[in-house]
Scaffold this active site. Structure first.
Site, PDB file in Angstrom:
ATOM      1  CB  ALA A  67      20.356  26.210  60.406  1.00  0.00           C
ATOM      2  N   GLY A 112      17.440  24.452  64.369  1.00  0.00           N
ATOM      3  CA  GLY A 112      17.369  25.851  64.789  1.00  0.00           C
ATOM      4  C   GLY A 112      15.958  26.314  65.128  1.00  0.00           C
ATOM      5  CD  GLU A 115      19.729  24.686  68.000  1.00  0.00           C
ATOM      6  OE1 GLU A 115      19.616  24.815  66.763  1.00  0.00           O
ATOM      7  OE2 GLU A 115      20.817  24.536  68.566  1.00  0.00           O
ATOM      8  CD  GLU A 135      20.575  20.272  65.019  1.00  0.00           C
ATOM      9  OE1 GLU A 135      20.132  19.275  65.632  1.00  0.00           O
ATOM     10  OE2 GLU A 135      20.093  21.402  65.130  1.00  0.00           O
TER      11      GLU A 135
HETATM   12  N1  COA Z   1      17.193  24.024  55.092  1.00  0.00           N
HETATM   13  C1  COA Z   1      16.987  24.322  53.814  1.00  0.00           C
HETATM   14  N2  COA Z   1      15.891  23.941  53.118  1.00  0.00           N
HETATM   15  C2  COA Z   1      14.963  23.234  53.795  1.00  0.00           C
HETATM   16  C3  COA Z   1      15.109  22.877  55.145  1.00  0.00           C
HETATM   17  C4  COA Z   1      16.298  23.310  55.805  1.00  0.00           C
HETATM   18  N3  COA Z   1      16.520  23.046  57.109  1.00  0.00           N
HETATM   19  N4  COA Z   1      14.031  22.157  55.527  1.00  0.00           N
HETATM   20  C5  COA Z   1      13.236  22.067  54.455  1.00  0.00           C
HETATM   21  N5  COA Z   1      13.784  22.717  53.399  1.00  0.00           N
HETATM   22  C6  COA Z   1      13.256  22.856  52.046  1.00  0.00           C
HETATM   23  C7  COA Z   1      13.415  21.581  51.243  1.00  0.00           C
HETATM   24  O1  COA Z   1      14.720  21.490  50.706  1.00  0.00           O
HETATM   25  C8  COA Z   1      12.350  21.768  50.192  1.00  0.00           C
HETATM   26  O2  COA Z   1      12.831  22.702  49.251  1.00  0.00           O
HETATM   27  P1  COA Z   1      12.630  22.413  47.659  1.00  0.00           P
HETATM   28  O3  COA Z   1      11.126  22.360  47.483  1.00  0.00           O
HETATM   29  O4  COA Z   1      13.268  23.594  47.027  1.00  0.00           O
HETATM   30  O5  COA Z   1      13.290  21.106  47.400  1.00  0.00           O
HETATM   31  C9  COA Z   1      11.234  22.464  50.975  1.00  0.00           C
HETATM   32  O6  COA Z   1      11.852  23.061  52.111  1.00  0.00           O
HETATM   33  C10 COA Z   1      10.155  21.522  51.453  1.00  0.00           C
HETATM   34  O7  COA Z   1      10.761  20.497  52.219  1.00  0.00           O
HETATM   35  P2  COA Z   1      10.547  18.926  51.950  1.00  0.00           P
HETATM   36  O8  COA Z   1      11.739  18.204  52.485  1.00  0.00           O
HETATM   37  O9  COA Z   1      10.212  18.697  50.512  1.00  0.00           O
HETATM   38  O10 COA Z   1       9.252  18.651  52.842  1.00  0.00           O
HETATM   39  P3  COA Z   1       8.822  17.259  53.487  1.00  0.00           P
HETATM   40  O11 COA Z   1       7.435  17.459  53.978  1.00  0.00           O
HETATM   41  O12 COA Z   1       9.081  16.134  52.550  1.00  0.00           O
HETATM   42  O13 COA Z   1       9.815  17.066  54.743  1.00  0.00           O
HETATM   43  C11 COA Z   1      11.029  17.792  56.704  1.00  0.00           C
HETATM   44  C12 COA Z   1       9.766  17.951  55.837  1.00  0.00           C
HETATM   45  C13 COA Z   1      10.986  18.893  57.755  1.00  0.00           C
HETATM   46  C14 COA Z   1      11.004  16.425  57.390  1.00  0.00           C
HETATM   47  C15 COA Z   1      12.288  17.908  55.818  1.00  0.00           C
HETATM   48  O14 COA Z   1      12.177  19.087  55.053  1.00  0.00           O
HETATM   49  C16 COA Z   1      13.581  17.975  56.585  1.00  0.00           C
HETATM   50  O15 COA Z   1      14.044  16.970  57.098  1.00  0.00           O
HETATM   51  N6  COA Z   1      14.190  19.192  56.663  1.00  0.00           N
HETATM   52  C17 COA Z   1      15.482  19.371  57.279  1.00  0.00           C
HETATM   53  C18 COA Z   1      15.382  19.360  58.787  1.00  0.00           C
HETATM   54  C19 COA Z   1      16.742  19.525  59.421  1.00  0.00           C
HETATM   55  O16 COA Z   1      17.626  18.704  59.267  1.00  0.00           O
HETATM   56  N7  COA Z   1      16.912  20.628  60.167  1.00  0.00           N
HETATM   57  C20 COA Z   1      18.139  20.898  60.864  1.00  0.00           C
HETATM   58  C21 COA Z   1      19.063  21.670  60.015  1.00  0.00           C
HETATM   59  S1  COA Z   1      20.590  21.987  60.854  1.00  0.00           S
END
Ligand code: COA
Length: 260
Positions: A67, A112, A115, A135
Site C-alpha cells: 500500500a 498489499g 495480498e 507491516e
Molecule cells: N509506499 C510508498 N512508496 C513506496 C513504497 C510504498 N509501499 N515502496 C516503495 N516506495 C517508493 C519509495 O519511497 C521510493 O520513492 P522515492 O524515489 O520517491 O523516494 C521508490 O518507491 C523506490 O523505492 P526504494 O525504497 O528507493 O527502493 P529500494 O530498492 O531501495 O527498496 C523496497 C525496495 C521494496 C525494499 C522498499 O521500497 C520498501 O521497503 N518499500 C516498502 C515496503 C512495505 O513496507 N510495504 C508495505 C506497506 S503497508
C-alpha cells in the site's frame, strides 16, 4: 476501452492484462489504484469478449511494493478502518471473479502486493520476485486480508512467522510453501502465464465460474460447501457448456464453448 490513471489495460486474444503503472513508487497501491483495479476487473467480468484476467506490475523490479505508505501516514483509526474495508471489498471481488484471474508476479510483492497476488486465483512468479508482509515494521498489521489468505495458502505456522518477522522470501521459497504455482525466469513470465491461462480458458467458462463459487464457499462462514457443490453440480446439467462438452467427448472432437 476505458483508460485509467494508474493502471494500463491490454487485451489480446480475449485475455485482459492489467498492469499497475506507478514504477517510480514500485507500483505501490494508493486508493485510486485499488479502485481502478476493482473497476477494471468488474468491467471485464461482465464483458463476454474477455475470457481471463492477468494482473502484473510495470517494470522489472516490482509487482507491487505494498500500500502507498505516504497516503496513510497521518490517518486516524476511522480512516484506517475505511481504508482497509475499501481494499477488502476490491480484493474480494478479485477472488470471487467468475473468470480466471492470474497474478504474474514480476518483482517485489510486499504488503498489499502480496495480498493482491493472494486474492488472485493463481500466482506465477519470476525468479527475482520477493514476497513478504512487512507491516509490523510500520506498527501495522496487513489490512487487505493478508492475515487470512496467507494462512489459507501456506498454513498457520509459516504464515505467523512471515507476518511476525516481516521477513521477505524469494520466489523459490514461495513456491516451496505453496504461495506460488510456478517460478520461471523473468523473460518467460508472461509466456508461462498465458500458457496456463489458455489451458483454463479452453475449458467450460460456466464450469470455471462454478469452481470459483464452490472454492469460495469452502471459506464462507455459515455456508456448507459440500451442499453448495451439490447444487452447483446440478446446475451444470442445465448449461449449453454441458451439452457441448459431452457431445464433443462422444464425437471425439475438441469442445468449443461459447462465451455469453
Ligand atoms: N509506499 C510508498 N512508496 C513506496 C513504497 C510504498 N509501499 N515502496 C516503495 N516506495 C517508493 C519509495 O519511497 C521510493 O520513492 P522515492 O524515489 O520517491 O523516494 C521508490 O518507491 C523506490 O523505492 P526504494 O525504497 O528507493 O527502493 P529500494 O530498492 O531501495 O527498496 C523496497 C525496495 C521494496 C525494499 C522498499 O521500497 C520498501 O521497503 N518499500 C516498502 C515496503 C512495505 O513496507 N510495504 C508495505 C506497506 S503497508
Amino acid at each position: 476501452m476505458k483508460t485509467y490513471t494508474n493502471i494500463l489495460l491490454h487485451i489480446e486474444n480475449g485475455i485482459l492484462t492489467i498492469s499497475v503503472n506507478r514504477p517510480d513508487k514500485l507500483n505501490a497501491l494508493n486508493q485510486e489504484t485499488i479502485q481502478e483495479i476493482g473497476d477494471a476487473v468488474k468491467t471485464a467480468e461482465r464483458d463476454p469478449a474477455i475470457a481471463g484476467i492477468i494482473l502484473t506490475g510495470v517494470g522489472a523490479k516490482a509487482f507491487i511494493a505494498g500500500a502507498d505508505i505516504s497516503e496513510f501516514s497521518s490517518y486516524s483509526i476511522e480512516q484506517g478502518q475505511a481504508l482497509s474495508a475499501a481494499g477488502h471489498e476490491v480484493f474480494n471481488s478479485v477472488e470471487r471473479c467468475t473468470k480466471p484471474v492470474i497474478a504474474a508476479v514480476n518483482g517485489f510483492a510486499l504488503g498489499g502486493g502480496c495480498e493482491l497476488a493472494m486474492a488472485c486465483h493463481l500466482r506465477i512468479a519470476s525468479d527475482n520476485a520477493k514476497f513478504g508482509q512487512p507491516e509490523v515494521k510500520l506498527g501495522l498489521i496487513p489490512g487487505y486480508a493478508g492475515t487470512q489468505r496467507l494462512v489459507q495458502l501456506i498454513g498457520k505456522g509459516k504464515a505467523l512467522e512471515l507476518l511476525m518477522t516481516a521477513d521477505m522470501i524469494g520466489a523459490e521459497e514461495a513456491h516451496r510453501l505453496g504461495l506460488v504455482n510456478y517460478v520461471v525466469p523473468q523473460d518467460q513470465l508472461m509466456a508461462k502465464t498465458l500458457e496456463l491461462m489458455s489451458k483454463i480458458t479452453a475449458q467450460s467458462p460456466r464450469a470455471i465460474a462454478g469452481i470459483v463459487r464452490c472454492v469460495d464457499a469452502f471459506y464462507k462462514e455459515g455456508v456448507d460447501g459440500f451442499q453448495f457443490e451439490i447444487e452447483e453440480f446440478g446446475r451444470c446439467f442445465g448449461t449449453d457448456d454441458f451439452k457441448e462438452g459431452v457431445s464433443a467427448f462422444l464425437e471425439k472432437r475438441k469442445a468449443n464453448f461459447v462465451r455469453s
